[in-house]
Design a protein around this motif. Structure first.
Motif: not given
Length: 274
Positions: A11, A35, A156, A245, A252, A255-256
């Motif tokens: 990320y 990832n 993260e 990803t 993904f 959180r991205a």
């Protein structure tokens, strides 16, 4: 012709990509986060090289002629080998850039005492990339490094403003400053660390400058494209962005957005080594 590729182990590169988009919104971009195999920071040079090379080749296959390694570990452990060993074998013009040189070639403009601190992952610190590169441009600058092994997992996991995170940020900042009372500039040499910027700033004396890489890399990329029209003309200018990803796309996307500053939609790339 094709988009500009942006690669990161996960990320963190999105913080760099965000600044590149602000500086150069006219180009098309493809972002790829590996990832499924993160973290890179604890892996060997050979492993990081193999993973990075494979992801770069995937971006080449997506018609990217220019790829930016928006990852300090990949830039430290894989970039030079890719540039020297692999790119000459390409049938077409391909270029791969990193995030370390754009930072080190301008660091001398920010320090008066010529004592600079580096906050980074253990892998980047062990590579000695920052001291080596800074010495090339500014032999008079003394470089002091501090590894921050817990900062990436804390970021993260969304632990940005908890007492536990504050403890570990203060500890590593103090360990860095104890190495030299003359440090007047600190570089965040990991693309995750901008999310901890307010907390890091809190534990740094006011007179010490704190640099994130995103703006420096974006400015360097703009300058590179201006100086290399043969590369620039191969980069399409539709203003589009695509995200991929090597792991689960839904995870993904969740959180991205924290790193990129806005929600995104991602696809999955699974045809990579395990």
């Amino acid at each position: 012709m094709g988009p500009i590729g942006i690669f990161d182990s996960g990320y963190g590169g999105l913080t760099v990509f965000r600044e590149i988009m602000r500086k150069l919104p006219q180009y098309d971009y493809v972002y790829l986060g590996d990832n499924a195999r993160v973290p890179y920071g604890t892996r060997s040079f050979d492993t990081v090289y193999a993973y990075t090379k494979e992801c770069v080749e995937k971006l080449f296959a997506m018609d990217c002629h220019l790829v930016v390694l928006a990852c300090n570990t990949a830039s430290a452990k894989a970039l030079r080998t890719i540039q020297q060993r692999d790119l000459p074998k390409q049938a077409e013009l391909r270029k791969v850039l990193g995030v370390i040189r754009p930072t080190t070639e301008v660091i001398g403009h920010y320090t008066e005492t010529r004592h600079v601190g580096i906050l980074a992952t253990p892998g980047t610190v062990k590579s000695m990339s920052y001291p080596i590169e800074i010495r090339k441009f500014y032999p008079d600058i003394s470089v002091f490094q501090q590894a921050c092994p817990l900062w990436v997992p804390l970021v993260e996991n969304g632990e940005l403003d908890t007492p536990g995170t504050a403890y570990f940020v203060e500890r590593e900042v103090n360990r860095l400053l104890q190495q030299s009372p003359r440090i007047d500039t600190v570089v965040l040499a990991c693309t995750h660390y901008p999310l901890l910027y307010p907390l890091i700033r809190q534990f740094l004396p006011e007179h010490i400058g704190l640099l994130s890489q995103g703006e420096l890399v974006a400015a360097s990329l703009a300058d590179y494209l201006e100086r290399h029209p043969e590369v620039q003309k191969l980069c399409t200018t539709g203003g589009s962005t695509r995200f991929y990803t090597t792991d689960n796309a839904a995870g993904f996307e969740e959180r991205a957005g924290i790193f990129y500053g806005q929600p995104i939609q991602a696809g999955e790339v699974t045809a990579l080594l395990t």
